[in-house]
Design an enzyme around this catalytic site. Structure first.
Site, PDB file in Angstrom:
ATOM      1  N   ALA A  82       0.832  -1.194   0.000  1.00 24.18           N
ATOM      2  CA  ALA A  82       0.000   0.000   0.000  1.00 24.18           C
ATOM      3  C   ALA A  82       0.868   1.246   0.000  1.00 24.18           C
ATOM      4  O   ALA A  82       1.878   1.309   0.706  1.00 24.18           O
ATOM      5  CB  ALA A  82      -0.893   0.004   1.234  1.00 24.18           C
ATOM      6  N   THR A  94      -0.871   4.743  -0.461  1.00 24.58           N
ATOM      7  CA  THR A  94      -1.770   5.633   0.275  1.00 24.58           C
ATOM      8  C   THR A  94      -3.032   4.897   0.712  1.00 24.58           C
ATOM      9  O   THR A  94      -3.877   5.473   1.359  1.00 24.58           O
ATOM     10  CB  THR A  94      -2.200   6.825  -0.616  1.00 24.58           C
ATOM     11  N   ASP A 122      -1.557  12.298  -9.725  1.00 28.83           N
ATOM     12  CA  ASP A 122      -1.881  11.005 -10.312  1.00 28.83           C
ATOM     13  C   ASP A 122      -2.415  11.287 -11.713  1.00 28.83           C
ATOM     14  O   ASP A 122      -3.542  10.958 -12.032  1.00 28.83           O
ATOM     15  CB  ASP A 122      -2.942  10.307  -9.436  1.00 28.83           C
TER      16      ASP A 122
END
Lengths: 524, 524
Positions: B215, B217, B275
């Site tokens: 992971a 975030t 992103d």
């Protein structure tokens, strides 16, 4: 919808003591925690997390570095870098608490700028306040600078940015109706006109509290060169007294907290060579307005190796400066000048101080281009006086210089700031020298500002005061084969060697025929 | 024109010894020199200068931090951070030399990107190589990420970036004509389909060497969840052997040096919440291609709190993925899925592992949405087999799952990787709990993916394996006033308190009437 849970109580982690970690992190607050420290595990901290450190009523945001060596920071300690330690303002060993930090308040505005949106006045105010208070990490700071560079701030945004930068620090008030200043956008080696314009204009009686920066990427700033003659790091009260008595000063502005966000932004703009119009305008005007100027003459040099390389570009920049100045109620006079080559002969603090003193003494060896440019800039400022007619400034300035009044004024300012005993007839130049000679006969048709600046820096300037480049010929002058083009001065063999390598790559001089000398872009 | 100077000889500063400074600088090489060190003065080094450190044939670029504490680094030492120390690969005390560094070769290309220019194939190759070799400072790295985000890379630039990222690391070759993989663009908690798709498709006989990240975030990555069941950090030879024997694996990809530049870029993209489509496509496809995939099924969930929130946006992203995949000779099948709410019941490694095992065992308590989605994705991959007709994949996958062959395949993979002895009927959940209840009767009309993920993270996931959120009701289900909506599990009081505060700010659940339940965006 509100969920049915108990009201929250805030948790903080305490039991840690403060430790100074003597690392100069350059405008970034860094906190150091040991990897085995309870708080790192419990809070899920990882490298580069943002943490809030609180002690004795102070609170700072810092970027976390995780440490595996308990001689740097133990499990019951939190280390902070020098900047952060100074901000907390408590002694080592003081109890501190630390918690995961909410990001700085302005981060949503930063994210909008990254996504290309236009920001408003409050956005810029919040961002610049967070930057001035060192709440941004280097990553966030860089993102702001690059996002503003790319999305080309519109002129109203540049105004908001300028206003926010002025508000981020101290603003001086001289209690005078007319406070003059001058500034050059930079890029031209040897361009030390301020050290002539200040004594001339101050001798005329205008208030001219000139504060300058040290060199950032150039081989000498005005503060570095003035420091050859006099002390430039003056307490604010002394500076005020000197301006009251002598109308002018030539001091370093770095300690005055004028537009402090600018210094933080420059720490990332410099390594990225970012010098966008919006950021340039905000940086220059915020410093001048914070310093209390009411009237500013701005010098934009233009030339093939200057920052500005074409007249349309210069005119666009001029209009942006004028728009923001007008919104900020600053009277601005932009002058576009000849930036085809370095100004004067010397490049480097001692060499430039020598040129300045020769002009002040009306010595026949004085470089005429430095004299003429300084007189014209001084003339423009003198015309800010309500009693001087437009067009009369130049001759008033020339009379002040020719009569020796400018020299007397400079001596008075130097003495008031603290004389250094500089002998410009026997300047203390770097003893190691290197001569670059013409490989063939010809006329000088180009002198590369960037390359000459680079050679002077590699030779040690400005840190080594006597280092630099002394130009023997200028644009349009004929040279014989083997004639010396310039002399490099250095104090350390390694420096001379670096300069020698740069000269070997490119001397910075181009020779050709008289017809190839580029024409003057401007008549100023 | 060549100037008449002597040829240059290179100077380097030696007489320094190496010291490991155990600070985790997270993908940035940092060098520490004492302010009084000879080389700092002689070279005019300042904080954040770039230096080149050489030892034993190795050379690294590092960002300089100036230190004032000789217990961290003495005047005759140069300290380097953990990353840099590992790269130099010599012992502490080894003689090293240091010199001012030329900037990385790709910096001119970076500056062009900052100024909004389109870059070519070689530019991206040079930039990405310098990034993978840690030659960029955090400032330069951030500038690249933000400049690419803002100027919206065109699709050919995204292809160049992807290709450069593949070339920056290792590329696996399975010597198989058909190597399948699946990936989800992320953002949906509990979406652990890989742990079902791999055993189903591997049981069908296709080669499926699945490597996943931990992971970044989110409250759990596939690697974090698989680690509840089995060892995921496998030496490359063991991983190859498992894939040969069992057709599939579920391993952590972080040590395989697949697209290593991606990991460095993520270190600045994460704190900036960047992103962008181009960076997402390059990141995902470079990892999959480097891992040796020939056929990829890509899951793009769509929903009000998913990464992609509208169908036109999903279609634009699909076309970009398809363009780059085709240029890279990767067979790609994009599926757009329902991302209105978390998948399954559990959010957090142990809770998600429990859901996966219940589906594999065909337990009636198994979450049906996780089962259905996994079967559809597995069906698409099975249809990559040349002997399976389009449309038949789903029923083949269902047969494999219903018959227990998928469970047997998973058990074999878990055993091969190293079983952890996880008892999913009595999972080791965090003992501290908190229940969030409905404040009134109604129908669940919204579950906020972002808020549920945030609560699970604050409760300790993924670091605390048994922490997270266990959902008791899903979209469209009716609840009575006071009925439990979800249960938060934590292992530490501070974690539970942070989660409680987040729940109090926003529970993540919206209640309303049956008519208000948002319709399914997609039929997949």
């Amino acid at each position: 919808m509100q969920p049915a849970v108990e009201p929250a109580t805030t948790t903080t982690t305490t039991g840690l003591t403060l430790r100074r970690v003597a690392i100069d992190t350059y405008h970034e607050n860094v906190a150091y925690l040991h990897r085995d420290c309870e708080v790192v595990r419990a809070e899920g901290f990882q490298a580069l997390s943002k943490v809030e450190v609180r002690a004795n009523g102070q609170r700072i945001l810092a970027t976390l570095n995780v440490v595996d060596d308990s001689s740097i920071v133990g499990c019951n300690e939190i280390g902070v870098s020098e900047d952060a330690f100074a901000r907390l303002d408590v002694a080592g060993g003081h109890p501190v608490s630390v918690s995961p930090a909410e990001p700085p308040e302005s981060i949503p505005a930063l994210f909008r700028k990254i996504n290309g949106e236009r920001l408003g006045r409050d956005d810029f105010r919040h961002i610049i306040r967070d930057i001035a208070e060192l709440r941004y990490s280097k990553i966030e700071l860089t993102a702001f600078v690059v996002a503003c560079n790319r999305s080309e701030l519109d002129r109203e945004e540049v105004y908001f940015l300028t206003e926010a930068m002025v508000a981020s620090g101290r603003r001086l008030d001289w209690h005078e109706p007319l406070v003059v200043d001058k500034h050059c956008i930079g890029g031209i080696p040897g361009n030390r006109t301020s050290m002539l314009v200040v004594p001339i204009v101050a001798a005329h009686g205008l208030v001219f509290p000139k504060t300058s920066s040290r060199a950032i990427t150039s081989p000498a700033g005005t503060a570095d060169t003035m420091e050859v003659l006099a002390n430039v790091e003056l307490p604010f009260e002394q500076l005020t007294g000197i301006v009251r008595q002598h109308h002018g000063c030539l001091a370093w502005g770095g300690a005055a907290m004028l537009s402090p966000a600018d210094d933080v932004l420059i720490s990332v703009e410099r390594p990225l060579s970012i010098d966008s119009p919006g950021q340039m305008v905000a940086s220059i005007l915020s410093k001048k307005i914070a310093a209390g100027a009411t009237h500013l003459v701005l010098d934009i040099p233009i030339g093939p190796t200057a920052k500005v390389r074409s007249m349309p570009e210069a005119q666009r920049l001029r209009r942006l400066f004028e728009y923001v100045a007008q919104r900020m109620h600053l009277s601005l006079d932009v002058v576009i000048t000849d930036g085809r080559q370095p100004v004067g002969r010397g490049v480097g603090p001692v060499l430039e101080a020598r040129d300045v003193m020769l002009v002040l003494e009306n010595d026949p060896r004085a470089p005429d281009d430095l004299r003429q440019k300084s007189l014209r800039l001084a003339g423009r400022l003198i015309e800010c006086s309500p009693d001087v007619r437009g067009g009369d400034g130049f001759s008033i300035a020339r009379d002040i210089l020719d009569s020796g009044r400018a020299l007397a004024q400079m001596r008075a300012i130097v003495q008031a700031q603290g004389e250094r005993g500089f002998d410009h007839h026997h300047p203390a130049l770097g003893a190691l020298t290197l001569e670059v000679k013409a490989p063939a006969a010809g006329v000088v048709i180009g002198i590369d500002n960037l390359q000459i600046a680079q050679i002077a820096r590699l030779a040690g300037a400005p840190k080594v005061r006597g280092a630099g480049v002394d130009l023997c010929v200028k644009l349009g002058e004929p040279v014989a084969a083997g004639e010396v083009l310039y002399r490099v001065h250095a104090s350390y063999p390694a420096d001379l060697e670096f300069a020698r390598q740069a000269c070997a790559r490119a001397s910075g001089f181009s020779l050709g025929t008289a017809a190839q000398v580029p024409h003057v872009f401007v008549e100023f």
